[in-house]
Design an enzyme around this catalytic site. Structure first.
Site, PDB file in Angstrom:
ATOM      1  N   GLU A   1       0.831  -1.213   0.000  1.00  0.00           N
ATOM      2  CA  GLU A   1       0.000   0.000   0.000  1.00  0.00           C
ATOM      3  C   GLU A   1       0.863   1.259   0.000  1.00  0.00           C
ATOM      4  OE1 GLU A   1      -3.188  -0.073   2.914  1.00  0.00           O
ATOM      5  OE2 GLU A   1      -3.278   2.109   2.939  1.00  0.00           O
TER       6      GLU A   1
ATOM      7  N   LYS B   1      -7.238  -0.932  11.823  1.00  0.00           N
ATOM      8  CA  LYS B   1      -6.593  -1.412  10.585  1.00  0.00           C
ATOM      9  C   LYS B   1      -5.384  -0.546  10.258  1.00  0.00           C
ATOM     10  CE  LYS B   1      -6.111  -1.791   5.896  1.00  0.00           C
ATOM     11  NZ  LYS B   1      -5.374  -0.950   4.948  1.00  0.00           N
TER      12      LYS B   1
ATOM     13  N   ASP C   1       4.450 -14.002  11.960  1.00  0.00           N
ATOM     14  CA  ASP C   1       3.117 -14.502  11.598  1.00  0.00           C
ATOM     15  C   ASP C   1       2.104 -13.345  11.679  1.00  0.00           C
ATOM     16  OD1 ASP C   1       0.579 -15.647  11.591  1.00  0.00           O
ATOM     17  OD2 ASP C   1       1.172 -17.374  12.790  1.00  0.00           O
TER      18      ASP C   1
ATOM     19  N   HIS D   1      -1.688  10.069  -0.632  1.00  0.00           N
ATOM     20  CA  HIS D   1      -1.682   8.975  -1.604  1.00  0.00           C
ATOM     21  C   HIS D   1      -1.311   9.491  -2.977  1.00  0.00           C
ATOM     22  CE1 HIS D   1      -3.421   5.362   0.338  1.00  0.00           C
ATOM     23  NE2 HIS D   1      -3.833   6.239   1.207  1.00  0.00           N
TER      24      HIS D   1
HETATM   25  C1  MEV Z   1      -5.691   2.886   5.211  1.00  0.00           C
HETATM   26  O1  MEV Z   1      -4.980   1.725   4.902  1.00  0.00           O
HETATM   27  C2  MEV Z   1      -5.717   3.129   6.697  1.00  0.00           C
HETATM   28  C3  MEV Z   1      -6.632   4.259   7.147  1.00  0.00           C
HETATM   29  O2  MEV Z   1      -7.951   4.042   6.647  1.00  0.00           O
HETATM   30  C4  MEV Z   1      -6.624   4.224   8.658  1.00  0.00           C
HETATM   31  C5  MEV Z   1      -7.659   5.134   9.294  1.00  0.00           C
HETATM   32  O3  MEV Z   1      -8.695   5.436   8.664  1.00  0.00           O
HETATM   33  O4  MEV Z   1      -7.432   5.505  10.465  1.00  0.00           O
HETATM   34  C6  MEV Z   1      -6.178   5.595   6.620  1.00  0.00           C
END
Ligand code: MEV
Length: 424
Positions: free
Chosen positions: A83, A261, A277, A375
């Site tokens: 990513e 995430k 892992d 990005h």
């Molecule tokens: C993207 O991989 C991760 C984000 O969505 C985390 C977040 O929203 O806090 C940018």
């Protein structure tokens, strides 16, 4: 002066130039440089010994996050990830943390849990009693499975018994608590759990089914905290925006899943780079986030009396620096050398710091300009290169594409033309 991970302009270097910088920092040998340089470092034969039915290997970009100051020591962080923006975001957040001394960490001993599921127990408290009164013997049987681990100060240390009500009646669940030292430990735990099961059946008259590690490694926690100065973050309003973002995650599982995430973006990237892992880490992190009866953020954020931002993270960190892929994968071995960590605990604390940095970077961007700009800048550099830009022109063209919000090859070509005409 010691080594520093503050490397301004690192991102502008070519991969080969960056590799040389990392070589200097970590003392890599020519052979180790070659492993990183060449694609396909994991030989087919090595891969064939790692998993079944091998037909090839696959690759990911390996980036280096800079600026990390953790407990007063500089680290370069290898991250394997597909990513864009994750490596840059971690580096940026780590730069912002430096003004207030970087990250401070701690961790518990590396205790993992092995579960032994005892069924058919008509008298659960009697079974529990029988197991607990044979604790020493059970621990001895477990430790006979790995004398080396015991010699290193690890091994089975204790056990607990939990009684569960299930549709088929009560079950006694034995938790064997094992200090796995510098190994992730799933293998040794599973071996020990299998070894003690017959004895547990004998003393209780029950029937054991599952004997397996628990990935809710809530006795093996890593913690990190850092203060981010409000000036470094862009002012008091940004601090407030970050706190609001945190409150959103703390109140809503839909947002919280994404919040966590983002944290795992950093943690999993290091796990992949070091042959750890990733699924165990993900399972542990999300289960831990839900242990208080509600799914919660793995980080907390608060405003200090001075108006700065204090962030904390705590999560299970079942990682190793010996055994498994950490030892078998040539790139993983070099990545561990770049990190320079001496113990699995240190690796876990570094990973927690990167998770915290990753979260800060994400919610700061989300609360302010949104993440698309970040990005887009990498995307714009790629477009500039596709249009024929080289050297310093890459950044110049990319910046204009982002500013104009027209990230297209045809526009990049026009800009290049304009710049060429302007310099004639
Ligand atoms: C993207 O991989 C991760 C984000 O969505 C985390 C977040 O929203 O806090 C940018």
């Amino acid at each position: 002066m010691g080594k520093t991970s503050q490397l301004p302009g690192f991102y502008k270097l070519s991969p080969e130039e960056r590799l040389r910088v990392v070589k200097e920092f970590a003392g890599l040998t020519d052979g180790e440089m070659e492993i990183l340089r060449s694609t396909g470092s994991l030989e087919l034969e090595q891969a064939d010994r790692m998993v079944e039915n091998v037909i090839g290997t696959t690759e990911l970009p390996l980036g280096i996050a800079v600026n990390f100051l953790i407990n007063g020591r500089d680290y370069l962080i290898p991250m394997a990830i597909e990513e864009p923006s994750v490596v840059a975001a971690a580096s940026n957040a780590a730069r912002m943390a430096r003004a207030k001394g970087g990250f401070r960490t701690s961790s518990t001993e590396p205790i993992m849990i092995g579960q032994i599921q005892l069924t058919g127990v008509r008298d659960p408290s009697g079974a529990k009693e029988a197991i607990l009164s044979n604790k020493e013997k059970i621990i001895r049987i477990a430790n006979e499975q790995d004398p080396m681990l015991v010699k290193l100060g690890g091994g089975a240390k204790d056990l607990e018994v939990r009684v569960l009500d299930t549709p088929s009646g009560p079950m006694a669940i034995v938790h064997l608590l094992v200090d796995t030292r510098d190994a992730m430990g799933a293998n040794v735990i599973n071996t020990m759990a299998e070894a003690v099961a017959p004895f547990i059946e004998r003393v209780t008259g029950g029937r054991v089914y599952l004997r397996i590690v628990s990935n809710l490694a809530d006795l093996r926690l890593a913690r990190a905290e850092a203060i981010f100065a409000k000036e470094a973050l862009g002012g008091g309003e940004v601090v407030d925006g970050i706190i609001r973002a945190y409150e959103f995650a703390a109140s809503d599982p839909y947002r919280c899943a994404t919040h966590n995430k983002g944290i795992m973006n950093g943690i999993v990237a290091i796990a992949l780079a070091t042959g750890n892992d990733t699924r165990a880490l993900e399972a542990g992190a999300h289960a831990f986030a839900a242990t208080k009866g509600k799914y919660k953020p793995l980080t907390t954020w608060e405003k200090t009396p001075e108006g700065d931002l204090l962030g904390r993270i705590e999560l299970p960190m079942a990682v190793g620096i010996i055994g498994g892929a950490t030892a078998a994968h040539p790139v993983a071995k070099v990545c561990l050398k770049i990190l320079g960590v001496k113990t699995a605990r240190e690796l876990g604390e570094v990973m927690a710091s990167v998770g915290l940095a990753q979260n800060l970077a994400a919610i700061r961007a989300l609360a302010a300009e949104g993440i698309q700009r970040g990005h887009m800048s990498l995307h714009a550099r790629n477009i500039a290169i596709m249009a024929g830009a080289e050297g310093e022109l890459i950044d110049e063209v990319a910046e204009r594409l982002v500013r104009e919000r027209r990230i297209r090859v045809d526009r990049a070509k026009e800009i290049l033309q304009e710049l060429a005409e302007g310099s004639e």
